[in-house]
Design a protein around this motif. Structure first.
Motif, PDB file in Angstrom:
ATOM      1  N   PHE A 332      -9.171   1.501 -10.413  1.00 28.71           N
ATOM      2  CA  PHE A 332      -8.915   2.224 -11.653  1.00 28.71           C
ATOM      3  C   PHE A 332      -9.184   1.350 -12.876  1.00 28.71           C
ATOM      4  CE2 PHE A 332      -5.765   5.401  -9.679  1.00 28.71           C
ATOM      5  CZ  PHE A 332      -6.757   6.343  -9.583  1.00 28.71           C
ATOM      6  N   GLY A 333      -8.813   0.094 -12.779  1.00 31.13           N
ATOM      7  CA  GLY A 333      -8.985  -0.828 -13.898  1.00 31.13           C
ATOM      8  C   GLY A 333      -9.337  -2.195 -13.388  1.00 31.13           C
ATOM      9  N   SER A 334      -9.593  -3.098 -14.309  1.00 25.79           N
ATOM     10  CA  SER A 334     -10.020  -4.442 -13.936  1.00 25.79           C
ATOM     11  C   SER A 334      -8.873  -5.445 -13.933  1.00 25.79           C
ATOM     12  CB  SER A 334     -11.101  -4.919 -14.918  1.00 25.79           C
ATOM     13  OG  SER A 334     -10.612  -4.909 -16.253  1.00 25.79           O
ATOM     14  N   ASP A 335      -7.637  -4.974 -14.169  1.00 30.18           N
ATOM     15  CA  ASP A 335      -6.495  -5.884 -14.274  1.00 30.18           C
ATOM     16  C   ASP A 335      -5.675  -5.851 -12.986  1.00 30.18           C
ATOM     17  OD1 ASP A 335      -4.447  -7.497 -15.028  1.00 30.18           O
ATOM     18  OD2 ASP A 335      -3.874  -6.377 -16.816  1.00 30.18           O
ATOM     19  N   PRO A 336      -5.692  -6.915 -12.195  1.00 33.14           N
ATOM     20  CA  PRO A 336      -4.890  -6.942 -10.961  1.00 33.14           C
ATOM     21  C   PRO A 336      -3.496  -7.541 -11.165  1.00 33.14           C
ATOM     22  CG  PRO A 336      -6.346  -8.816 -10.961  1.00 33.14           C
ATOM     23  CD  PRO A 336      -6.578  -8.099 -12.269  1.00 33.14           C
ATOM     24  N   PHE A 337      -3.162  -7.892 -12.413  1.00 28.47           N
ATOM     25  CA  PHE A 337      -1.890  -8.549 -12.703  1.00 28.47           C
ATOM     26  C   PHE A 337      -0.898  -7.541 -13.282  1.00 28.47           C
ATOM     27  CE2 PHE A 337      -5.348 -11.571 -13.272  1.00 28.47           C
ATOM     28  CZ  PHE A 337      -4.990 -12.551 -12.353  1.00 28.47           C
ATOM     29  N   PHE A 338       0.329  -7.589 -12.774  1.00 23.85           N
ATOM     30  CA  PHE A 338       1.371  -6.667 -13.222  1.00 23.85           C
ATOM     31  C   PHE A 338       2.668  -7.426 -13.465  1.00 23.85           C
ATOM     32  CE2 PHE A 338      -1.693  -4.076 -11.103  1.00 23.85           C
ATOM     33  CZ  PHE A 338      -1.681  -2.868 -11.773  1.00 23.85           C
ATOM     34  N   MET A 339       3.505  -6.853 -14.313  1.00 20.30           N
ATOM     35  CA  MET A 339       4.838  -7.382 -14.554  1.00 20.30           C
ATOM     36  C   MET A 339       5.842  -6.309 -14.174  1.00 20.30           C
ATOM     37  SD  MET A 339       4.221  -9.317 -18.199  1.00 20.30           S
ATOM     38  CE  MET A 339       5.839 -10.105 -18.185  1.00 20.30           C
ATOM     39  N   LYS A 340       6.871  -6.707 -13.437  1.00 15.35           N
ATOM     40  CA  LYS A 340       7.931  -5.779 -13.068  1.00 15.35           C
ATOM     41  C   LYS A 340       9.199  -6.154 -13.818  1.00 15.35           C
ATOM     42  CE  LYS A 340      10.669  -3.806  -9.316  1.00 15.35           C
ATOM     43  NZ  LYS A 340      10.952  -3.745  -7.867  1.00 15.35           N
ATOM     44  N   PHE A 341       9.704  -5.209 -14.605  1.00 14.48           N
ATOM     45  CA  PHE A 341      10.936  -5.413 -15.360  1.00 14.48           C
ATOM     46  C   PHE A 341      12.066  -4.707 -14.617  1.00 14.48           C
ATOM     47  CE2 PHE A 341       7.535  -6.034 -18.345  1.00 14.48           C
ATOM     48  CZ  PHE A 341       7.967  -7.101 -19.116  1.00 14.48           C
ATOM     49  N   CYS A 342      13.112  -5.468 -14.288  1.00 14.70           N
ATOM     50  CA  CYS A 342      14.189  -4.963 -13.448  1.00 14.70           C
ATOM     51  C   CYS A 342      15.494  -4.893 -14.216  1.00 14.70           C
ATOM     52  CB  CYS A 342      14.410  -5.871 -12.237  1.00 14.70           C
ATOM     53  SG  CYS A 342      12.932  -6.272 -11.301  1.00 14.70           S
ATOM     54  N   VAL A 354      14.515  -3.105  -5.729  1.00 13.55           N
ATOM     55  CA  VAL A 354      15.249  -2.959  -6.977  1.00 13.55           C
ATOM     56  C   VAL A 354      14.468  -2.020  -7.887  1.00 13.55           C
ATOM     57  CG1 VAL A 354      16.156  -4.154  -8.992  1.00 13.55           C
ATOM     58  CG2 VAL A 354      16.210  -5.260  -6.761  1.00 13.55           C
ATOM     59  N   PRO A 355      15.088  -0.955  -8.418  1.00 13.28           N
ATOM     60  CA  PRO A 355      14.363  -0.080  -9.346  1.00 13.28           C
ATOM     61  C   PRO A 355      13.864  -0.875 -10.546  1.00 13.28           C
ATOM     62  CG  PRO A 355      16.429   0.931  -8.655  1.00 13.28           C
ATOM     63  CD  PRO A 355      16.459  -0.490  -8.162  1.00 13.28           C
ATOM     64  N   GLY A 356      12.719  -0.502 -11.036  1.00 11.12           N
ATOM     65  CA  GLY A 356      12.152  -1.232 -12.161  1.00 11.12           C
ATOM     66  C   GLY A 356      10.909  -0.558 -12.699  1.00 11.12           C
ATOM     67  N   MET A 357      10.284  -1.212 -13.661  1.00 14.60           N
ATOM     68  CA  MET A 357       9.101  -0.689 -14.336  1.00 14.60           C
ATOM     69  C   MET A 357       7.954  -1.665 -14.142  1.00 14.60           C
ATOM     70  SD  MET A 357      10.908   0.326 -17.945  1.00 14.60           S
ATOM     71  CE  MET A 357      12.270   1.492 -18.038  1.00 14.60           C
ATOM     72  N   TYR A 358       6.820  -1.168 -13.692  1.00 16.52           N
ATOM     73  CA  TYR A 358       5.617  -1.973 -13.546  1.00 16.52           C
ATOM     74  C   TYR A 358       4.665  -1.678 -14.696  1.00 16.52           C
ATOM     75  CZ  TYR A 358       6.889  -2.936  -8.635  1.00 16.52           C
ATOM     76  OH  TYR A 358       7.506  -3.339  -7.498  1.00 16.52           O
ATOM     77  N   VAL A 359       4.158  -2.730 -15.340  1.00 11.32           N
ATOM     78  CA  VAL A 359       3.148  -2.557 -16.383  1.00 11.32           C
ATOM     79  C   VAL A 359       2.041  -3.582 -16.158  1.00 11.32           C
ATOM     80  CG1 VAL A 359       4.751  -1.634 -18.102  1.00 11.32           C
ATOM     81  CG2 VAL A 359       4.353  -4.091 -17.994  1.00 11.32           C
TER      82      VAL A 359
END
Length: 469
Positions: A332-342, A354-359
């Motif tokens: 889908f995109g060229s970015d393989p790096f993500f941050m998960k905020f918990c 743990v529920p969280g948000m991936y961006v």
């Protein structure tokens, strides 16, 4: 159905209430919004500023004059648009709708007139709220029991001490559970406690130290298929890092916890998930919101810039792989790096992740430069609501990784061995999960034959929303 995403285990004693009337169509939209994270929001007219961040028991009417649902709710931040945002969670259906007119007839006390007015819609003051609850108890014991079940007066244990050892344990376990779910392996294959005491992590290097079947990398046959990818794998195979092999149907998952320092001295953990079958890899950096419900937000720490620099260096190396024109290499995109905020990292007690948000990291770089990430003193801070709807839920993230829609391309995956070697040589904990198919031996003793991919149901008996391969 109750949802604990916003933390139902802390004492929650509402002194106010709110009557919310929505159409059945709007209520269905709220239900759909509530599915990914456990919470939903509804715009309401402004409430007194003194009520900000104070819990309110929300009475929801989908038909005028009848209360059909109750939920926990709060308005966390003031608004300049003439409307406030009511956050709703732990929504429960009443056994039978309760007539508002019947409640009005049972109201007693000096504040009965105020309660009658409040039941027409909007905020219910503290004195009127008590009268409403008493009237509800008189006319329908079952409905009152459901509403009262949302009130939690238990003292609860104090928040655990925020130590690097406890955080690292929680990060490692969540990374492993996420890897299992991506691979379609039931998470009950991992028998690791979500939380540990400070005493139990003393001297522990990884969550696998207590596992009797813990093995070391040189014992793992899974890396044999990767040897052709480069000599760098030989370095990783020589290291004695804790690892565990999970096998389920046609899938074999090896999780390697590369620890170079005692767990109590480590500051965080990265998840590197390598899908060997689809030749894709994703990298996840964990961050934690502070506060009971994330209300204190996340402020970028000093080492975040160094972490991003390392990711950028790897991204620059991956860019040299060229453009992958194959169907298997499409992403889908060229970015393989993500941050998960918990949230709730150190109080999470469930068996799942743990529920969280991936961006994506590229989105995070834009976000921290925007006005939305500026605090009152012009410092950088983000809260759960800062992301609005611009994030991936764990379900979305796991499904996209499992299907190979995000991550490195096939050509880029061939270049990640040098990075993995550097990461394991570093002083951070790196969780490396490699998913491979289990190949049965061929009848003639030659090369093993690959099995056709079979769609598996992750949660038997539950209605499927997303199917993970």
């Amino acid at each position: 159905m109750s949802d604990d995403y916003f933390g139902g285990r802390e004492p929650w004693i509402p002194e106010h209430g709110y009557v919310l009337t929505v159409t059945p169509e709007r209520f269905e939209e709220l239900e759909n919004d509530r599915f990914p994270t456990g919470g939903c929001s509804q715009g309401i007219r402004e409430i007194p500023r003194a009520l900000l961040r104070k819990g309110m028991l929300c009475f929801i009417c989908t038909r005028r004059g009848q209360i059909a649902y109750v939920a926990r709710s709060v308005v966390r931040y003031s608004s300049e648009s003439g409307k406030d945002r009511l956050d709703i969670w732990n929504l429960e259906a009443l056994p039978e709708p309760v007539s508002i007119s019947a409640i009005k007839k049972r109201l007693k006390g000096k504040q009965a007139w105020r309660a009658r007015k409040a039941l027409d819609g909007g905020h219910i003051s503290a004195s009127a709220f008590e009268a409403v609850m008493n009237a509800l108890r008189d006319i329908d014991q079952n409905a009152f029991a459901v509403a009262n079940s949302l009130v939690d007066r238990t003292t609860g244990s104090p928040d655990p001490t925020l130590t690097s050892g406890r955080m690292n344990w929680a990060y490692q376990r969540d990374a492993v559970v996420t890897s299992l779910e991506i691979a379609g392996i039931p998470k009950n294959h991992l028998h690791i406690a979500p939380q540990v005491t400070d005493d139990s992590v003393e001297g522990v290097r990884s969550i696998f130290d207590s596992e009797e079947q813990m093995t070391t990398i040189e014992d793992l046959a899974i890396l044999q298929d990767l040897d052709a990818g480069g000599e760098g794998w030989e370095y990783i195979k020589r290291q004695r890092y804790p690892a565990k092999l999970f096998v389920y149907n046609e899938t074999k998952l090896t999780v390697i916890l590369a620890n170079k320092m005692p767990i109590e001295h480590q500051l965080g953990v990265d998840l590197i998930y390598v899908n060997e079958t689809l030749k894709a890899a994703v990298f996840v950096q964990y961050k934690m919101f502070r506060g009971v419900d994330g209300e204190d937000g996340y402020r970028p720490e000093k080492n975040l810039a160094r972490e991003i620099d390392r990711m950028d260096a790897l991204a620059a190396s991956l860019a040299t792989a060229g453009h992958d024109e194959s169907c298997d290499g499409y992403r889908f995109g060229s970015d393989p790096f993500f941050m998960k905020f918990c949230k709730k990292l150190l109080t999470h007690q469930d068996s799942g992740h743990v529920p969280g948000m991936y961006v994506p990291l590229s989105f995070w770089k834009r976000l921290i430069k925007s006005p939305a990430a500026k605090g009152r003193n012009r410092g950088t801070v983000v809260y759960p609501e800062t992301f609005q709807r611009r994030y991936f839920t764990p379900t979305h993230f796991i499904d996209m990784v499992g299907r190979g829609w995000i991550g490195t391309t096939c050509m880029q995956t061939d270049l990640i061995v040098p990075y993995l070697k550097a990461a394991i040589e570093g002083k951070k904990t790196v969780v490396l999960a490699v998913q491979s198919p289990v190949l049965p031996p061929s009848e003639d003793g030659g090369e093993p034959k690959r099995l056709p991919r079979v769609r598996k149901v992750m949660y038997p008996g539950r209605r499927k929303r997303f199917e993970v391969i």
